[in-house]
Design an enzyme around this catalytic site. Structure first.
Site, PDB file in Angstrom:
ATOM      1  N   GLU A  18      -4.315   5.838   1.711  1.00 29.64           N
ATOM      2  CA  GLU A  18      -4.188   7.174   1.139  1.00 29.64           C
ATOM      3  C   GLU A  18      -2.944   7.857   1.690  1.00 29.64           C
ATOM      4  O   GLU A  18      -2.266   8.596   0.992  1.00 29.64           O
ATOM      5  CB  GLU A  18      -5.420   8.017   1.479  1.00 29.64           C
ATOM      6  CG  GLU A  18      -6.608   7.183   1.835  1.00 29.64           C
ATOM      7  CD  GLU A  18      -7.836   7.431   0.973  1.00 29.64           C
ATOM      8  OE1 GLU A  18      -8.855   6.856   1.290  1.00 29.64           O
ATOM      9  OE2 GLU A  18      -7.764   8.184  -0.003  1.00 29.64           O
ATOM     10  N   GLN A  63       0.825  -1.206   0.000  1.00 31.70           N
ATOM     11  CA  GLN A  63       0.000   0.000   0.000  1.00 31.70           C
ATOM     12  C   GLN A  63       0.856   1.252   0.000  1.00 31.70           C
ATOM     13  O   GLN A  63       0.607   2.197  -0.731  1.00 31.70           O
ATOM     14  CB  GLN A  63      -0.850   0.022   1.278  1.00 31.70           C
ATOM     15  CG  GLN A  63      -2.003  -0.918   1.273  1.00 31.70           C
ATOM     16  CD  GLN A  63      -3.181  -0.273   0.619  1.00 31.70           C
ATOM     17  OE1 GLN A  63      -3.678   0.750   1.059  1.00 31.70           O
ATOM     18  NE2 GLN A  63      -3.601  -0.836  -0.466  1.00 31.70           N
TER      19      GLN A  63
END
Ligand SMILES: Cc1cc2nc3c(=O)[nH]c(=O)nc-3n(C[C@H](O)[C@H](O)[C@H](O)COP(=O)(O)OP(=O)(O)OC[C@H]3O[C@@H](n4cnc5c(N)ncnc54)[C@H](O)[C@@H]3O)c2cc1C
Ligand code: SF4
Lengths: 737, 330
Positions: A704, A637
């Site tokens: 994010e 990620q």
């Protein structure tokens, strides 16, 4: 001792994905399928004067051509027919296709050609001829900044302290404007749906980040109860926010299926994706910082404006994170939008935060130079242990540790601050840093956990896995807390028949759905303790539930050797399974704290002084986002976040020809994203936080977070390398000549 | 995509005959450019003659140089020992283009014939004289960051986007063509591509139906001092903003022969004889290179968004010449 949590686990769906066994929305086999191909407008504003489908209708294989002229308009039902929760969404103003002759944006759908094959539909789509009453579109945010307005004028921005006076009085000031162009998500998998009706029951295979959003949107589009609609979306080939809001094609596909009474499939082309699912809006931001000579911030004024469509008021939340990062007593942040003749923006990875933090963290770098203070030192001087607006303490915030570890790994102390002072042969070397920040959100979410007497478990929730590894982490959580081998746990998602869960977005899925699974597993353990205690020999009679644990198919008493075989126990009670459907909600305890996830990013760039070509040769990203459930997918990620940040900083831009309001690079040859050759060393690290306030698992948002500081860190490094401050992304070679 | 007739050619002359007979017919080689454009409805052939199986893929030494088959793949050409050894500039240029997968499919003939990457050319909703003569030029006053600064006309400001051809211009290549009469003819590469003038729809001087059969490169002494520089928005899989094919032959301190070809600045690879004249007879110094760069771009007339190409072009020429002198390999 955790057996799964915190340990590396490969993706449980990896094998299915690499062997092609994983089915994406448009890949399901449905008999008697017809293919739809979307025709889009060639003007940016005006009305359709005429639309001629005669030739297209005669083309081989064509079944029907839908336009606004023959698109059925279901009569809105009397209000009582809708349940209250469905009523709320009647105000869903998202764009719907073929509703009228009005053209709101260029490449707007104006027809859908239905044919026996995809190729026939695509060819016939070229034969649809429209004429228009054309008006001049306005698509340029930067030429219309004076038209910006607040989404809700009755709630003007609320200052903290006295920012205007504080700025006026500040001995050192920095004021600058930053612009970021429109960017598109460009996931690998194009959006698409297959829809079919059985009586008044509708089934849709869709690419979505939330099956329930699509279900609600379809319910309001067709005025039918949600219960009549099943949306299925087991795999998503990347979405990044582009499949969060209802897009126009599922309703269009479902309507086509209703009209021709056959299953219909519609898939966007790459071009159609550029107006079919939203985008990161164009932003213009002005940041004003005031500081004392010692670097302490005294004023922050952040003025942000973004483009929206002409039919929705989309406001990009650029200022939320910047406002809360530093201990600055006086702050004013305002977010406005400008109506443009473009489709509506949407959330795109780290929406708002990455744009806002690009502006703030570049401005902080500019301030560091104005003050002659090391940029990292400036961040530490302004470190905030409490949320500067509410004064609440953070439930955890290991950002100092991130700064320290990142700086040490990177070798930050060896940086010479003057621009152009570091070199590698003829290349200019620049080192830059920035801070990342994101939320630690949790939303109400449900899951169903079934522990079966055969030693397996089945777990489900109507969540999504757009790539972060949700299948894997949910399997891992269930295995951990049911005390089963992970191979015996099957987790399913992406179906409205499963217990409701929010969309996958905002990096709150593990916190929300994971907590539901965790708590459901606790409930099942509680039931097992009760069952055990019905028997005379139970070792748990005086035990508290917290003292028990499920491990290797046994219920055990912590710190003792006493345990019970749970499957034997279930058999003795004639139970084939124990089921718990549970909704987890954020705990009220959270209200006492500020919560967030943080990180520090350090990058090295090498710039060719002759050609202006920038390479990001090294990136170190240290992230504090609570407990790391699965380091393997978590690092992926963060690495992905860095790569996104590199694309945003150096390459990505959607180019609009404002004469026509038309996007001119809607393809992957002209719209650049990083390729392997652009990526060099990336090292990601975690500083774990033990935080049971945010949720029982102690996890925070990470997907994010990984990109939030990267564009600023790169722009700051480019300044350090070249002495050129580029405030307008992307930093392409021409800007550095 | 429009439906079309498809046939596989067995020999070159038959392929030429088939395509010549139908003004809307096209050759298909690797398909990496043609098929994309067909999907976009930019190319709409009614007939496609697949030449990919013709026996035109050999790369062999000839009495005065090398002959490279039109259907040899870009990858096989770039990696061929004769090419690497004697024409490293060609190898560098090919390897700077596209991606490994594309180069494995793309043929040399198709590469020479590849069409512009102008965004307006690709979008059938937009005006474009090259695609639709008389419809206007969308780029002239539109988005033209990647467009021409030299040799353009009001009718078209597109660039030839390829890499390989820039090297071929520097190496004085000759294009061998099977004519519509079945006879071979040759075209000096400099005369192959065209400037747009008032016929932007015509990229080059090949007559309809003529088939490229080979590319011939005469022997030269550039191998030791040549360099292909490509400046682009990302490190791979992107067309050049500006590229330079530079080749030098020196005697003692002085430059005896020079080639400077700029890519992505005009409708054809832009060989600058002005720059070459400045270089010849001078010492190979940065000052000489800078003078040559000035000469190469003195007539440049940038459009609204591509002014950077003038400065970038100059700097790239200097850099490429420096690297050519030092014998670097891209
Ligand atoms: C994403 C992408 C990136 C790319 N990047 C680059 C790059 O950076 N640099 C670069 O130079 N190129 C680049 N290319 C272009 C690529 O190199 C060309 O597509 C390729 O060389 C074309 O060769 P082909 O054999 O596939 O041609 P085809 O697509 O088969 O044919 C192209 C045209 O040539 C004609 N043709 C083919 N062979 C002959 C022949 N023997 N005689 C006469 N006419 C013929 C065809 O009729 C057609 O009109 C890129 C392409 C793509 C898709
Ligand atoms: S530059 Fe040439 S190719 Fe581009 S729009 Fe103008 S005419 Fe067409």
């Amino acid at each position: 001792m955790a057996r799964y949590i915190g340990k590396e686990m490969s993706r449980v769906d990896g094998f299915a994905k690499v062997t092609g066994r994983a089915k994406y929305a448009a890949e399901f086999k449905v008999p008697n399928l017809a293919y739809g191909f979307i025709v889009t407008s060639t003007i940016g504003k005006g009305t359709i004067r005429s639309i001629d489908t005669a030739e297209a209708s005669r083309a081989p294989g064509v079944i029907q051509v839908l336009t606004h002229e023959n698109y059925p308009k279901p009569a809105p039902p009397a209000a009582p027919e809708l349940k209250p929760e469905e009523n709320r969404n009647v105000r869903d103003r998202s764009f719907r296709a073929l509703q009228s002759e009005q053209i709101f944006f260029n490449m707007q759908p104006i027809a859908l050609v239905l044919a026996e094959s995809f190729e026939q539909a695509r060819y016939a789509a070229r034969l649809v001829k429209a004429t228009y009453n054309e008006e001049k579109p306005m698509t340029d945010l930067e030429s219309s900044l004076d038209k910006a307005r607040l989404a809700n004028p009755s709630r003007p921005p609320r200052p903290r302290g006295n920012p205007t006076e504080a700025l006026a009085a500040a001995p050192v000031k920095v004021e600058a404007e930053y612009t970021i162009p429109i960017e598109h998500h460009n996931p690998m998998e194009p959006h698409g749906a297959i829809a079919f009706w059985e009586g008044d029951k509708l089934t849709v295979f869709d690419k979505t980040q939330g099956v329930r959003v699509v279900q609600q949107h379809l319910a309001t589009s067709f005025h039918i109860p949600q219960a009549n609609i099943q949306v299925i979306s087991p795999f998503v080939g990347g979405a990044f926010g582009s499949a969060l809001r209802p897009n126009y094609y599922p309703a269009l596909t479902a309507m086509a299926a209703r009209v021709i009474k056959r299953p219909v499939k519609v898939v966007y082309t790459r071009q159609q994706m550029f107006t079919g699912h939203g985008y990161r809006p164009h932003t213009w931001q002005k940041i004003s910082l005031g500081a004392q000579a010692d670097g302490k911030l005294t004023a922050l004024i952040h003025d942000s404006r973004n483009n929206s469509s002409n039919f929705e008021d989309y406001v990009e939340n650029t200022t939320g994170m910047p406002r809360s990062l530093y201990a600055c007593p006086n702050a004013l942040t305002s977010q406005q939008f400008v109506h443009t003749d473009l489709s509506t923006p949407a959330a795109m990875r780290a929406p708002g935060a990455v744009s806002g933090m690009f502006a703030l963290e570049c401005a902080m770098d500019e301030l560091a130079y104005a003050l002659k203070i090391d940029p990292l030192e400036l961040r530490l001087v302004n470190f905030s242990d409490v949320d500067p607006d509410s004064g609440k303490p953070y439930s955890s915030k290991a950002l100092r540790e991130c700064y320290r570890l990142g700086a040490e790994k990177f070798g930050w102390k060896n940086r010479t601050p003057e621009p152009r002072s570091m070199r590698d042969g003829r290349l200019l070397v620049g080192w830059g840093m920035a801070t990342g920040i994101w939320g630690a959100f949790q939303r109400p979410a449900s899951a169903r956990v079934a522990l079966r007497v055969d030693g397996t478990a089945h777990v489900s929730s109507a969540t999504a896995d757009i790539g972060p590894g949700t299948y894997t982490v949910m399997t891992l959580i269930a295995a951990e807390y049911l005390g089963l081998p992970a191979e015996r746990v099957k987790f399913e998602l992406g179906d409205t028949r499963f217990p409701p869960a929010p969309v996958q977005g905002g990096s709150f899925t593990t916190a929300s759905v994971g907590s539901a699974i965790y708590e459901a597993a606790q409930n099942i353990r509680g039931r097992l303790v009760e069952l055990a205690n019905k028997e005379a020999a139970s070792p748990f009679k005086t035990a508290k539930i917290e003292d028990t644990e499920l491990l290797d198919g046994r219920l055990t008493l912590r710190g003792s050797s006493q345990s019970v075989d749970i499957f034997a126990l279930m058999r003795r009670n004639n139970l084939s399974e124990l089921v718990d459907v549970h909704e987890a909600k954020p705990s009220p305890e959270r209200e006492k704290y500020a919560t967030g996830a943080h990180g520090a990013q350090f990058v090295e760039v090498k710039v060719d002084p002759a050609t202006g070509v920038v390479q990001v040769t090294r990136a170190i990203e240290v992230t504090a986002c609570g407990k790391i459930m699965n380091p393997k997918t978590s690092h992926s990620q963060e690495i992905g976040g860095v790569v996104w940040g590199i694309g945003m900083a150096l390459q990505e831009a959607t180019e609009v020809d404002h004469r026509y309001g038309r996007i001119m690079n809607p393809n992957l040859q002209h719209y650049h994203v990083p390729v392997s050759a652009d990526i060099h060393e990336i090292e990601t690290m975690f500083v774990e936080e033990d935080d049971k306030v945010v949720n029982p698992l102690g996890v925070k948002g990470m997907g994010e977070l990984g990109m939030v500081g990267i564009p600023a860190a790169i722009a700051n490094a480019v300044f350090h390398a070249t002495g050129k401050r580029i405030r307008d992304l992307p930093i392409t070679p021409d800007k550095l000549l | 995509m429009k439906s079309f007739k498809y046939s596989v050619a067995k020999e070159a002359t038959g392929a030429v005959r088939a395509v010549s007979a139908n003004p809307a017919a096209k050759f298909l080689a690797g398909g990496t450019n043609l098929v994309d454009l067909m999907k976009e409805y930019v190319e709409r052939p009614s007939e496609v003659v697949d030449v990919s199986r013709l026996n035109l893929a050999q790369i062999r030494e000839t009495s005065n140089g090398i002959s490279i088959g039109a259907l040899a793949k870009n990858s096989d050409t770039a990696n061929h020992p004769l090419v690497r050894q004697n024409y490293p500039l060609l190898s560098m240029a090919i390897l700077a283009g596209a991606s490994a997968q594309l180069r494995n499919m793309a043929t040399n003939g198709g590469n020479l014939m590849q069409r512009t990457r102008c965004q307006y050319f690709y979008d059938t909703a937009m005006p474009c004289n090259k695609r639709e003569p008389g419809s206007g030029c969308g780029a002239l006053e539109g988005l033209n960051r990647i467009h021409a600064i030299l040799g353009y006309s009001e009718n078209c400001v597109a660039t030839y986007p390829g890499d390989m051809a820039n090297a071929l211009y520097a190496l004085d290549a000759i294009i061998r063509v099977r004519g519509t009469n079945g006879q071979d003819r040759t075209i000096a590469v400099q005369d192959f591509h065209r400037l747009p003038g008032d016929m932007p729809q015509k990229d080059n001087n090949l007559a309809h139906g003529e088939l490229i059969v080979a590319i011939e490169i005469p022997r030269n002494n550039f191998a030791a001092k040549s360099y292909y520089l490509k400046v682009r928005d990302r490190a791979s899989y992107a067309f050049a903003l500006v590229s330079v094919a530079a080749a030098l032959e020196t005697r003692g301190d002085a430059i005896e022969r020079a080639r400077v070809v700029l890519g992505s600045v005009a409708h054809k690879p832009w060989r600058s004889t002005e720059a070459e004249r400045v270089l010849v007879g001078k010492p190979a110094t940065v000052a000489t290179f800078e003078a040559a760069a000035e000469a190469a771009l003195k007539d440049a007339k940038p459009l609204e968004h591509n002014g950077y190409k003038v400065e970038l072009g100059k700097r790239s020429i200097v850099l490429a010449l420096q690297r050519a002198m030092s014998g670097e390999v891209a």
